[in-house]
Design an enzyme around this catalytic site. Sequence first.
Site, PDB file in Angstrom:
ATOM      1  N   GLU A   1       0.706  -1.128   0.044  1.00 52.81           N
ATOM      2  CA  GLU A   1       0.199  -0.016  -0.075  1.00 52.81           C
ATOM      3  C   GLU A   1       0.893   1.411  -0.095  1.00 52.81           C
ATOM      4  OE1 GLU A   1      -2.602  -0.453   3.290  1.00 52.81           O
ATOM      5  OE2 GLU A   1      -3.573  -2.260   2.676  1.00 52.81           O
ATOM      6  N   CYS A   2       1.713   1.281  -0.670  1.00 55.22           N
ATOM      7  CA  CYS A   2       2.854   2.330  -0.890  1.00 55.22           C
ATOM      8  C   CYS A   2       2.808   3.173  -2.075  1.00 55.22           C
ATOM      9  CB  CYS A   2       4.386   1.734  -0.567  1.00 55.22           C
ATOM     10  SG  CYS A   2       5.650   2.848  -0.488  1.00 55.22           S
TER      11      CYS A   2
END
Length: 158
Positions: free
Chosen positions: A35-36
Amino acid sequence: MESIYDFVVQKNNGESYKLEQYKGDVMLIVNTASECGFTPQFEGLQKLYDEYKDQRFIILGFPCNQFGGQEPGSGEEAAQNCKINYGVTFPIHEKVDVKGDNQHPLFHFLTNAAKGMINEKIKWNFTKFLIDREGNVIKRFSPQKKPEQIKTEIEKLL
């Protein structure tokens, strides 16, 4: 002195193995997160893997939740996410800490072996370490360095 091949790592199914199985391979070791902002780099990493895997090139992904809580699931969930969203076929391992008190020994080794490069703790997801066929840490790349920007460095070692 310890060798990178002495380290034991865990697959995302919990099974342990020694990195010596990659002796003679060029390795790119990356701390990853699902989730970067840099997560789309999985696409570029997979392209590198597809292009060079037949020349004994391997990418090893190690999910980490230490930066912004961007890998909240298990290693297995991270691997599934990579496969579904980015078609990742290179090994994604169990989650690890890449800095701090519980730093995985492999990342302690990588950080220290990169002396003279960026001899400091890992600051974010998608820091990349390039290892030659003899197990030497050749280069450390920052998260901002896109996979396609390191092709030349990889090709020099193949």
